[in-house]
Structures are given as C-alpha cells and as structure tokens.
Write a protein that holds these residues in place. Structure first.
Motif, PDB file in Angstrom:
ATOM      1  N   LEU A  28      64.022  47.734  40.601  1.00 52.34           N
ATOM      2  CA  LEU A  28      64.957  46.287  40.566  1.00 52.34           C
ATOM      3  C   LEU A  28      65.657  46.154  39.529  1.00 52.34           C
ATOM      4  CD1 LEU A  28      65.657  43.870  42.094  1.00 52.34           C
ATOM      5  CD2 LEU A  28      63.137  43.125  41.448  1.00 52.34           C
ATOM      6  N   GLY A  29      64.891  46.218  38.084  1.00 51.87           N
ATOM      7  CA  GLY A  29      65.429  46.068  37.047  1.00 51.87           C
ATOM      8  C   GLY A  29      66.696  46.960  36.768  1.00 51.87           C
ATOM      9  N   ALA A  30      66.915  48.224  37.407  1.00 52.43           N
ATOM     10  CA  ALA A  30      68.020  49.084  37.132  1.00 52.43           C
ATOM     11  C   ALA A  30      69.110  48.352  38.054  1.00 52.43           C
ATOM     12  CB  ALA A  30      67.713  50.562  37.540  1.00 52.43           C
ATOM     13  N   ALA A  31      68.855  47.855  39.144  1.00 58.17           N
ATOM     14  CA  ALA A  31      70.003  47.390  40.093  1.00 58.17           C
ATOM     15  C   ALA A  31      70.391  45.875  39.435  1.00 58.17           C
ATOM     16  CB  ALA A  31      69.411  46.963  41.586  1.00 58.17           C
ATOM     17  N   GLN A  32      69.647  45.272  38.897  1.00 58.84           N
ATOM     18  CA  GLN A  32      69.858  43.854  38.305  1.00 58.84           C
ATOM     19  C   GLN A  32      70.766  44.246  36.939  1.00 58.84           C
ATOM     20  OE1 GLN A  32      66.062  42.299  37.833  1.00 58.84           O
ATOM     21  NE2 GLN A  32      66.208  40.983  39.747  1.00 58.84           N
ATOM     22  N   LEU A  65      74.236  45.272  38.157  1.00 57.48           N
ATOM     23  CA  LEU A  65      75.220  43.920  38.684  1.00 57.48           C
ATOM     24  C   LEU A  65      75.593  43.129  37.256  1.00 57.48           C
ATOM     25  CD1 LEU A  65      76.373  42.258  41.146  1.00 57.48           C
ATOM     26  CD2 LEU A  65      74.279  40.907  41.096  1.00 57.48           C
ATOM     27  N   ALA A  66      74.742  43.062  36.539  1.00 54.67           N
ATOM     28  CA  ALA A  66      75.023  42.157  35.119  1.00 54.67           C
ATOM     29  C   ALA A  66      76.145  42.908  34.220  1.00 54.67           C
ATOM     30  CB  ALA A  66      73.728  42.215  34.089  1.00 54.67           C
ATOM     31  N   VAL A  67      76.528  44.072  34.639  1.00 52.90           N
ATOM     32  CA  VAL A  67      77.970  44.500  33.961  1.00 52.90           C
ATOM     33  C   VAL A  67      78.935  44.733  34.977  1.00 52.90           C
ATOM     34  CG1 VAL A  67      76.599  45.697  32.160  1.00 52.90           C
ATOM     35  CG2 VAL A  67      77.159  47.093  34.220  1.00 52.90           C
ATOM     36  N   SER A  68      78.887  44.058  36.139  1.00 52.31           N
ATOM     37  CA  SER A  68      79.970  43.958  37.138  1.00 52.31           C
ATOM     38  C   SER A  68      79.975  45.217  37.962  1.00 52.31           C
ATOM     39  CB  SER A  68      81.243  43.560  36.577  1.00 52.31           C
ATOM     40  OG  SER A  68      80.893  42.353  36.031  1.00 52.31           O
ATOM     41  N   ALA A  69      79.081  46.103  38.199  1.00 55.88           N
ATOM     42  CA  ALA A  69      78.805  47.610  38.793  1.00 55.88           C
ATOM     43  C   ALA A  69      78.796  47.255  40.218  1.00 55.88           C
ATOM     44  CB  ALA A  69      77.777  48.256  38.141  1.00 55.88           C
ATOM     45  N   GLY A  70      79.434  47.752  40.972  1.00 58.81           N
ATOM     46  CA  GLY A  70      79.157  47.909  42.530  1.00 58.81           C
ATOM     47  C   GLY A  70      78.473  48.919  43.003  1.00 58.81           C
ATOM     48  N   ALA A  71      78.144  49.921  42.008  1.00 59.95           N
ATOM     49  CA  ALA A  71      77.296  51.037  42.227  1.00 59.95           C
ATOM     50  C   ALA A  71      76.553  51.335  41.138  1.00 59.95           C
ATOM     51  CB  ALA A  71      78.084  52.369  42.757  1.00 59.95           C
ATOM     52  N   PHE A  72      75.585  52.272  41.120  1.00 61.34           N
ATOM     53  CA  PHE A  72      74.859  52.632  39.962  1.00 61.34           C
ATOM     54  C   PHE A  72      73.997  54.076  40.288  1.00 61.34           C
ATOM     55  CE2 PHE A  72      71.535  49.997  41.997  1.00 61.34           C
ATOM     56  CZ  PHE A  72      70.387  50.741  41.424  1.00 61.34           C
ATOM     57  N   GLN A  73      73.799  54.607  39.289  1.00 62.64           N
ATOM     58  CA  GLN A  73      72.900  56.009  39.042  1.00 62.64           C
ATOM     59  C   GLN A  73      71.671  55.923  38.286  1.00 62.64           C
ATOM     60  OE1 GLN A  73      74.630  60.138  39.339  1.00 62.64           O
ATOM     61  NE2 GLN A  73      73.943  60.031  37.106  1.00 62.64           N
ATOM     62  N   TYR A  74      70.672  56.440  38.607  1.00 65.65           N
ATOM     63  CA  TYR A  74      69.379  56.246  37.881  1.00 65.65           C
ATOM     64  C   TYR A  74      68.571  57.512  38.125  1.00 65.65           C
ATOM     65  CZ  TYR A  74      67.437  55.538  42.455  1.00 65.65           C
ATOM     66  OH  TYR A  74      66.968  55.809  43.716  1.00 65.65           O
ATOM     67  N   PHE A  75      67.889  57.804  37.044  1.00 73.34           N
ATOM     68  CA  PHE A  75      66.890  58.957  37.070  1.00 73.34           C
ATOM     69  C   PHE A  75      65.585  58.339  37.923  1.00 73.34           C
ATOM     70  CE2 PHE A  75      69.057  60.637  33.310  1.00 73.34           C
ATOM     71  CZ  PHE A  75      69.323  61.850  33.860  1.00 73.34           C
ATOM     72  N   CYS A 108      64.270  46.737  45.191  1.00 74.68           N
ATOM     73  CA  CYS A 108      65.477  47.595  44.524  1.00 74.68           C
ATOM     74  C   CYS A 108      66.327  47.495  46.014  1.00 74.68           C
ATOM     75  CB  CYS A 108      65.307  48.828  43.913  1.00 74.68           C
ATOM     76  SG  CYS A 108      66.752  49.573  43.546  1.00 74.68           S
ATOM     77  N   ARG A 109      65.892  48.183  47.034  1.00 72.88           N
ATOM     78  CA  ARG A 109      66.517  48.297  48.218  1.00 72.88           C
ATOM     79  C   ARG A 109      67.284  47.022  48.755  1.00 72.88           C
ATOM     80  NH1 ARG A 109      66.198  51.554  53.286  1.00 72.88           N
ATOM     81  NH2 ARG A 109      64.959  52.805  52.172  1.00 72.88           N
ATOM     82  N   GLN A 110      65.973  45.833  48.760  1.00 75.76           N
ATOM     83  CA  GLN A 110      66.771  44.658  49.201  1.00 75.76           C
ATOM     84  C   GLN A 110      67.758  44.061  48.484  1.00 75.76           C
ATOM     85  OE1 GLN A 110      63.305  41.997  50.001  1.00 75.76           O
ATOM     86  NE2 GLN A 110      64.712  40.238  50.304  1.00 75.76           N
ATOM     87  N   TYR A 111      67.594  44.226  47.017  1.00 73.33           N
ATOM     88  CA  TYR A 111      68.839  43.556  46.205  1.00 73.33           C
ATOM     89  C   TYR A 111      69.931  43.947  46.364  1.00 73.33           C
ATOM     90  CZ  TYR A 111      70.370  41.726  41.999  1.00 73.33           C
ATOM     91  OH  TYR A 111      71.023  40.818  40.583  1.00 73.33           O
ATOM     92  N   CYS A 112      70.063  45.408  46.537  1.00 73.90           N
ATOM     93  CA  CYS A 112      71.301  46.228  46.533  1.00 73.90           C
ATOM     94  C   CYS A 112      71.740  45.801  48.080  1.00 73.90           C
ATOM     95  CB  CYS A 112      70.904  47.535  46.586  1.00 73.90           C
ATOM     96  SG  CYS A 112      70.695  48.288  44.978  1.00 73.90           S
ATOM     97  N   GLU A 113      71.046  45.786  48.952  1.00 75.01           N
ATOM     98  CA  GLU A 113      71.602  45.217  50.321  1.00 75.01           C
ATOM     99  C   GLU A 113      72.157  43.756  50.286  1.00 75.01           C
ATOM    100  OE1 GLU A 113      68.194  45.599  53.124  1.00 75.01           O
ATOM    101  OE2 GLU A 113      68.592  47.889  52.941  1.00 75.01           O
ATOM    102  N   GLU A 114      71.442  42.850  49.401  1.00 77.76           N
ATOM    103  CA  GLU A 114      71.969  41.439  49.460  1.00 77.76           C
ATOM    104  C   GLU A 114      73.308  41.363  48.451  1.00 77.76           C
ATOM    105  OE1 GLU A 114      68.767  39.512  47.515  1.00 77.76           O
ATOM    106  OE2 GLU A 114      67.689  39.234  49.522  1.00 77.76           O
ATOM    107  N   HIS A 115      73.493  42.430  47.684  1.00 78.64           N
ATOM    108  CA  HIS A 115      74.616  42.260  46.559  1.00 78.64           C
ATOM    109  C   HIS A 115      75.578  43.443  46.985  1.00 78.64           C
ATOM    110  CE1 HIS A 115      72.901  38.998  44.057  1.00 78.64           C
ATOM    111  NE2 HIS A 115      71.655  39.681  44.291  1.00 78.64           N
TER     112      HIS A 115
END
Length: 284
Positions: free
Chosen positions: A14-18, A21-31, A51-58
C-alpha cells in the motif's frame, strides 16, 4: 497513457502505491520481495489487498518485477527449482496486489551444453512448470534483453516463438524495454516503422502489456544495458517521443527505470514524458 516509475516497498505494498501517487504517477513497478534473493516470501495479504483497493480507487496500474537473480534458462536442478518457486511466489503476490503481471527477463543460458537451443528448451520447460497450476489473473511478462552477457531474447522472433511453444501461452505477455531494444540493435532510433511493422506481423504487439521507458548511455547495437534519463542518452527525446506516440504503443502503461536525482524523485521526469507525448500528439 499512464506514466510512472519503480518504487520501493519498504513501507509495504500500500505504501508503494501511495508513494507512486505522491509523485503524480499513474502506474508503478515494484519488487514483490527482496530484489537480491530468490527466497519465497510470506507476505501480508491485508497489505496486498489494501494496495489493490487503493490502485482501483485512484486508477493506478501496478506491475511487479522478479528479483535480479531470476533466470528462466538454467540447467542446475537446485537453482531451477528455487527459481520456479520464486516466480510462483512473485505471481501470487502480484495477483494479491491487483497487479497487471510480473516482469521477468528473457532467459540467459550460461550452462555447459553445446547445443545453442538448449537454453531455449530449458526456458520453455521452466515456464511450463511455473504456469501449470497458475489460476490467478496476473500475467508473466517476458522482457526483451539488451544482449549483454549473451544474445538470447533480443528479438521479437525469439519472444513470440517461446510464447507460442509453451503449453499455456494465454498466461504470458510481453514487456518492452526501450533501452534494451536500442542496445540490442533491433531499434536504432530511425527504423521505428519497420520495427513496429515486424512486431505486429509476429503478434508481439497483440500481447504487449507494459513499456519500460529508458534512454541508453550507449549506442544502438552496443549490447550494453545502461539506462539514462529520458532525452539525455543516445536515443534522444525525438525518437522516444515518436515511439511513445506510435499507435500500437500509445495506450500502454509506461514505467521509468531511469536514475533518480539525488534527494529527489521521478516527479519531474514523469511530467517531462507527459509533455513529450502531448507535443507528439499535437504534431500528429
């Protein structure tokens, strides 16, 4: 086109998704776990669901990436089994996070077999085993290689042929890395139309799901995988803009894997890429 960058999971999924969004990204990648280990991770499913819910909401698209040691083309049995378990673990985490899939580099065979096709056969065997009982929605996304340390996986022909030979091709898509494409010599910055036409003929574009957007420190055909900031490498902003606005690629999510400024973030570079695309569309 949703543009983003690679982010850390040090504060959880969830922190990764947040952070994205904090850097105005509409997509992100993570290990999904320690990027330097193939060890299977027991992950926090509540965090993944959040994380899933946050990404769906935003409206954010996420994609996972396998750890650095992952190699789909090995002949050491112990390492083979570790890799199969690790990639399955990555798929499970990605699916729980609602991610599009898990990016994995095309194999690099470094064993003792003299038959040049052995590495491809080993890779197909491993993909079949990884995906045999996989029922999640997350795809395995094969990424093209730059040709560094061996020439496997640099061409659209190889990527599409391997996908066609596995038992469950519907569970596999592609990730296109622009630096790797340039370094391999498949793209030289000027042959875009011919290159994309060939990719379309082979069916590569039909299964392309995400773009890794990177400039290159070295010339086309160098086979050296060294990323540069967008517009500051050998590819240059004109070729990158033309590629991103080409119809086959224009709607795909884009992930920056470029160097992060000291003490900074990818916010400015994300905005720069958005402006590049807007200028390209206006010119079209």
């Amino acid at each position: 086109m949703q543009i983003g960058c690679h982010v850390s999971i040090r504060h959880g999924y969830l922190g990764a998704a947040q952070a994205a969004l904090a850097v105005s990204a509409g997509a992100f990648q993570y290990f999904p776990k320690n990027p330097r280990s193939l060890a299977v991770k027991r992950f926090n499913r509540q965090d993944a669901a959040a994380c899933r819910q946050y990404c769906e909401e935003h409206g954010i698209i996420s994609v996972a990436h396998t750890p650095y040691p992952t190699n789909l083309s090995v002949d050491d049995r112990q390492l083979y089994e570790q890799t199969v378990a690790s990639v399955r673990n990555d798929l499970e985490i990605a699916d729980a996070c609602g991610s599009l899939g898990v990016v994995v580099h095309f194999g690099k065979y470094k064993g003792t077999a003299t038959d040049p096709l052995f590495g491809y056969r080993a890779m197909i065997e491993m993909l079949d085993e990884i995906l045999a009982d996989w029922e999640g929605k997350a795809l395995l996304l094969l990424e093209n290689n730059a040709g560094q340390g061996g020439k496997m996986g640099t061409t659209f022909e190889e990527l599409t042929q391997v996908r066609s030979l596995i038992r469950l091709p519907q569970k596999v898509g592609f990730c296109l890395d622009t630096c790797h494409l340039f370094a391999s010599g498949v793209w030289n910055g000027e042959n875009q139309d011919e290159m994309l036409s060939r990719a379309g003929e082979l069916g590569y574009v039909d299964h392309l799901k995400v773009i890794h957007l990177n400039d290159s420190q070295y010339p086309s055909g160098s086979h050296r995988d060294r990323h540069a900031s967008i517009g500051r490498g050998q590819i240059g902003e004109n070729a990158i803009r033309a590629l991103l606005t080409a119809p086959p690629l224009a709607d795909l999510p884009v992930i920056l894997e470029t160097p992060v400024p000291d003490g900074g973030s990818h916010r400015d570079e994300i905005q720069y890429v958005k402006e590049l695309i807007a200028r390209g569309n206006d010119a079209g």
